[in-house]
Design a protein around this motif. Sequence first.
Motif, PDB file in Angstrom:
ATOM      1  N   ALA A 153      28.537  81.470  97.685  1.00  0.00           N
ATOM      2  CA  ALA A 153      28.582  82.737  98.432  1.00  0.00           C
ATOM      3  C   ALA A 153      28.876  83.937  97.540  1.00  0.00           C
ATOM      4  N   VAL A 154      29.808  83.788  96.600  1.00  0.00           N
ATOM      5  CA  VAL A 154      30.262  84.978  95.865  1.00  0.00           C
ATOM      6  C   VAL A 154      29.634  85.120  94.480  1.00  0.00           C
ATOM      7  N   SER A 155      28.882  84.132  94.037  1.00  0.00           N
ATOM      8  CA  SER A 155      28.274  84.261  92.710  1.00  0.00           C
ATOM      9  C   SER A 155      26.791  83.864  92.710  1.00  0.00           C
TER      10      SER A 155
ATOM     11  N   LEU B 230      23.735  76.323  97.876  1.00  0.00           N
ATOM     12  CA  LEU B 230      23.052  77.611  97.764  1.00  0.00           C
ATOM     13  C   LEU B 230      21.945  77.757  98.808  1.00  0.00           C
TER      14      LEU B 230
ATOM     15  N   VAL C 163      25.131  92.326 103.639  1.00  0.00           N
ATOM     16  CA  VAL C 163      24.948  90.906 103.970  1.00  0.00           C
ATOM     17  C   VAL C 163      25.895  90.053 103.131  1.00  0.00           C
ATOM     18  N   LEU C 164      26.001  90.381 101.846  1.00  0.00           N
ATOM     19  CA  LEU C 164      26.855  89.593 100.944  1.00  0.00           C
ATOM     20  C   LEU C 164      28.322  89.627 101.365  1.00  0.00           C
TER      21      LEU C 164
ATOM     22  N   THR D 126      32.966  83.061 104.635  1.00  0.00           N
ATOM     23  CA  THR D 126      33.259  81.862 103.842  1.00  0.00           C
ATOM     24  C   THR D 126      34.713  81.817 103.402  1.00  0.00           C
ATOM     25  N   LEU D 127      35.222  82.954 102.937  1.00  0.00           N
ATOM     26  CA  LEU D 127      36.524  82.950 102.276  1.00  0.00           C
ATOM     27  C   LEU D 127      37.675  82.959 103.269  1.00  0.00           C
TER      28      LEU D 127
ATOM     29  N   LEU E 208      24.586  83.214  95.207  1.00  0.00           N
ATOM     30  CA  LEU E 208      23.743  84.030  96.085  1.00  0.00           C
ATOM     31  C   LEU E 208      23.578  85.464  95.547  1.00  0.00           C
ATOM     32  N   PRO E 209      24.653  86.127  95.090  1.00  0.00           N
ATOM     33  CA  PRO E 209      24.450  87.448  94.478  1.00  0.00           C
ATOM     34  C   PRO E 209      23.454  87.428  93.314  1.00  0.00           C
ATOM     35  N   HIS E 210      23.466  86.364  92.527  1.00  0.00           N
ATOM     36  CA  HIS E 210      22.492  86.276  91.445  1.00  0.00           C
ATOM     37  C   HIS E 210      21.065  86.144  92.004  1.00  0.00           C
TER      38      HIS E 210
ATOM     39  N   SER F  72      30.738  89.825  88.957  1.00  0.00           N
ATOM     40  CA  SER F  72      29.379  89.914  89.492  1.00  0.00           C
ATOM     41  C   SER F  72      29.418  90.198  90.987  1.00  0.00           C
ATOM     42  N   PHE F  73      30.400  89.653  91.677  1.00  0.00           N
ATOM     43  CA  PHE F  73      30.512  89.925  93.109  1.00  0.00           C
ATOM     44  C   PHE F  73      30.901  91.382  93.354  1.00  0.00           C
TER      45      PHE F  73
ATOM     46  N   ASP G  72      31.120  75.685  97.289  1.00  0.00           N
ATOM     47  CA  ASP G  72      30.701  76.389  98.491  1.00  0.00           C
ATOM     48  C   ASP G  72      31.035  77.881  98.365  1.00  0.00           C
ATOM     49  N   VAL G  73      32.246  78.171  97.910  1.00  0.00           N
ATOM     50  CA  VAL G  73      32.670  79.564  97.731  1.00  0.00           C
ATOM     51  C   VAL G  73      31.802  80.247  96.674  1.00  0.00           C
TER      52      VAL G  73
ATOM     53  N   GLN H 135      28.863  87.566 104.534  1.00  0.00           N
ATOM     54  CA  GLN H 135      28.868  86.120 104.294  1.00  0.00           C
ATOM     55  C   GLN H 135      30.121  85.687 103.551  1.00  0.00           C
ATOM     56  N   ALA H 136      30.495  86.456 102.538  1.00  0.00           N
ATOM     57  CA  ALA H 136      31.668  86.074 101.745  1.00  0.00           C
ATOM     58  C   ALA H 136      32.919  86.100 102.617  1.00  0.00           C
TER      59      ALA H 136
ATOM     60  N   ARG I 153      23.409  78.960 101.905  1.00  0.00           N
ATOM     61  CA  ARG I 153      23.751  80.387 101.854  1.00  0.00           C
ATOM     62  C   ARG I 153      22.514  81.254 101.974  1.00  0.00           C
ATOM     63  N   ILE I 154      21.425  80.796 101.364  1.00  0.00           N
ATOM     64  CA  ILE I 154      20.178  81.569 101.467  1.00  0.00           C
ATOM     65  C   ILE I 154      19.693  81.581 102.910  1.00  0.00           C
TER      66      ILE I 154
ATOM     67  N   ALA J  24      21.681  84.047 104.692  1.00  0.00           N
ATOM     68  CA  ALA J  24      21.285  85.418 104.329  1.00  0.00           C
ATOM     69  C   ALA J  24      19.996  85.808 105.043  1.00  0.00           C
TER      70      ALA J  24
ATOM     71  N   ALA K 289      27.884  93.509  92.769  1.00  0.00           N
ATOM     72  CA  ALA K 289      26.832  93.329  93.778  1.00  0.00           C
ATOM     73  C   ALA K 289      27.208  93.957  95.105  1.00  0.00           C
TER      74      ALA K 289
END
Lengths: 357, 357
Positions: free
Chosen positions: B177-179, B236, A188-189, A196-197, B181-183, A210-211, B173-174, A192-193, B239-240, B243, A214
């Motif tokens: 998605a890449v930090s 966020l 899922v991550l 977005t990117l 949300l993963p947290h 962290s990305f 926004d980025v 989404q990324a 993004r949730i 997800a 994950a």
Amino acid sequence: MRLAVLGVGLIGGSVGLAARTRAQADVAGWDPDPGVAERALALGAIGAGAEDPAAAVAGADLVVVAAPVGVLPEAVGEALAAAGPETVVTDVGSTKRTVVAAHGGDPRFVGGHPLAGAETAGVEHARADLFEGATWYLTPTERTGGVLYERLHRFLTALGARPYAIDAERHDDVLAAVSHLPHVLANVLVAQAAGTLAREDERIPASGPSFRDATRVAGASTAIWRDIYLSNADALVGRIDEAIMRLSEVRETLAAGDGEAIAAWNDAAAEDRRGLLESGLAGGPVHELRASVPNQPGVVARLALELGRAGVNITDMALYPAADNRTGSVALWIAGDDEAGRAQELIAGLGFAVARA
Amino acid sequence: MRLAVLGVGLIGGSVGLAARTRAQADVAGWDPDPGVAERALALGAIGAGAEDPAAAVAGADLVVVAAPVGVLPEAVGEALAAAGPETVVTDVGSTKRTVVAAHGGDPRFVGGHPLAGAETAGVEHARADLFEGATWYLTPTERTGGVLYERLHRFLTALGARPYAIDAERHDDVLAAVSHLPHVLANVLVAQAAGTLAREDERIPASGPSFRDATRVAGASTAIWRDIYLSNADALVGRIDEAIMRLSEVRETLAAGDGEAIAAWNDAAAEDRRGLLESGLAGGPVHELRASVPNQPGVVARLALELGRAGVNITDMALYPAADNRTGSVALWIAGDDEAGRAQELIAGLGFAVARA
């Protein structure tokens, strides 16, 4: 010790390498792809190639079936058909209910699942130390032969792994939470990324540590994971529903801008993580326990499952049948003062006499 | 080069260490906790301690504000108040809209955010190589001074980082998605796993490598993350929601046992991951481009943002004002043949004459 490995990719090949270098085993191997078997032989992961599964299994003390989850019931069935009455057969599949439902009634079969692997696949990446310190789940049943279980347990500890006995049903439920759901979330991550990117001709680097952590398992081999997802779909669906519920809760907290609740939620996660890390650790001096047990099928499995449930790692074990062949004793080596004490209580709780040796 | 670091924990301390060892900078440091400042001095992360932020900033060419996101607008404001007209002030906060909204109008301020860090915190874990190869987002505005931006860019490349210019809005926004949300997902994973593993007196080891990777950032420092979550709550939440939508889709696929759809979904994730990893890479021979630009505020920021949007990494840059002080040229060093070609097209597209040097 004669070992047969059916399927000599990353996991099967690593079992072979570790068995040859750490357990001085004679290893016969077979793979559905003859090229893979050749490479395994060239790399020393097996000592000899076999024409077919039956030829590899002939005369083996222990058979490891390292086939994809989707073909496991059939592949284990073939191995059992070719194996002698004193041969223990195990597998390394990531889900256990299906194969245990098919073969759990055979005293020679013990389901297995090492928590090891890599981003890579293929025998080229096999390593003798792949299982060093790794949890290796075993799913004995009440039909499992004690002597065979002990042999398998000893073999796995010789590979450097830490065997934990667990019920097949429970295994699949736990793995849905600690492996299959993380894989789903990683997928899922990245989806989404990527969305977005990559928009509007942008190519933004997403390479934060962290990305990467994950999403390391995102899009893991479809050949393997399609079957894992399908064979554990019901348990995984339950975990996904739970994840959606938890996400909905934190979403509401965020939308409300409730800083105290966010802090409490994050503190709880830190606490949970600490607890999970600790439960994966064991240590301290090793104690030997001796339990007197009746010489019945399933007794060793019951002991192992009871300690596995309590998170007590059995560092090593040995069976000593009595002369009358109706009773016997089991020696268990347990690391850690607390763990040894807990093990003693648990074994006593099962109704067996137990003492420190 | 005189550097001031306000806040000398893991990130600020690593900036100081790297600046002293790799950029031969004189580093003055201040921390709200005098004990932390003392340790930073003892560890060599700063060359001198200052009584207060203004004393550290006095005479500095460059100021790095390494304060928690929640106090950034105030802390950056203090730094700007104490800084001279030719001083560039940046920060290292994980969200950028709030601080840029507060200070983006000051030509001396450029928001920053290194994608680096660790499970650990505290100056004791500071490392001179923490930023080696790390993406370091910069959020210049149309008011940003070109000379100051260039100085900051050069400084960051000297630390080993790879600066990418990005709009503050887009950054948040980025990062959602890449930090962020993963947290959030890591927190959800440990909460579920703890719930699953700890029930009924069981303590099951969850120490598979994929679970450890997926949950490494679970329960990251609440002191830092509470503010990050709050300051980026709207992005966020979006993004949730996304997800949850994606999880609901895969849930239906699993519940239906649709193997083909599961395989396609997993293959797509593998493809997305490959694309994301590649976008984080750059390489090849370095080309120098020369662009002729008017000597106006915001021109350098526009160039940097345009290339940043296209994922083109500027390895190094230099400004050459013309004698009339109304025009000038910007030299950009770009790694990779394709990237250099793309950069040339993009700069030409902005209406500036550009050539390979």
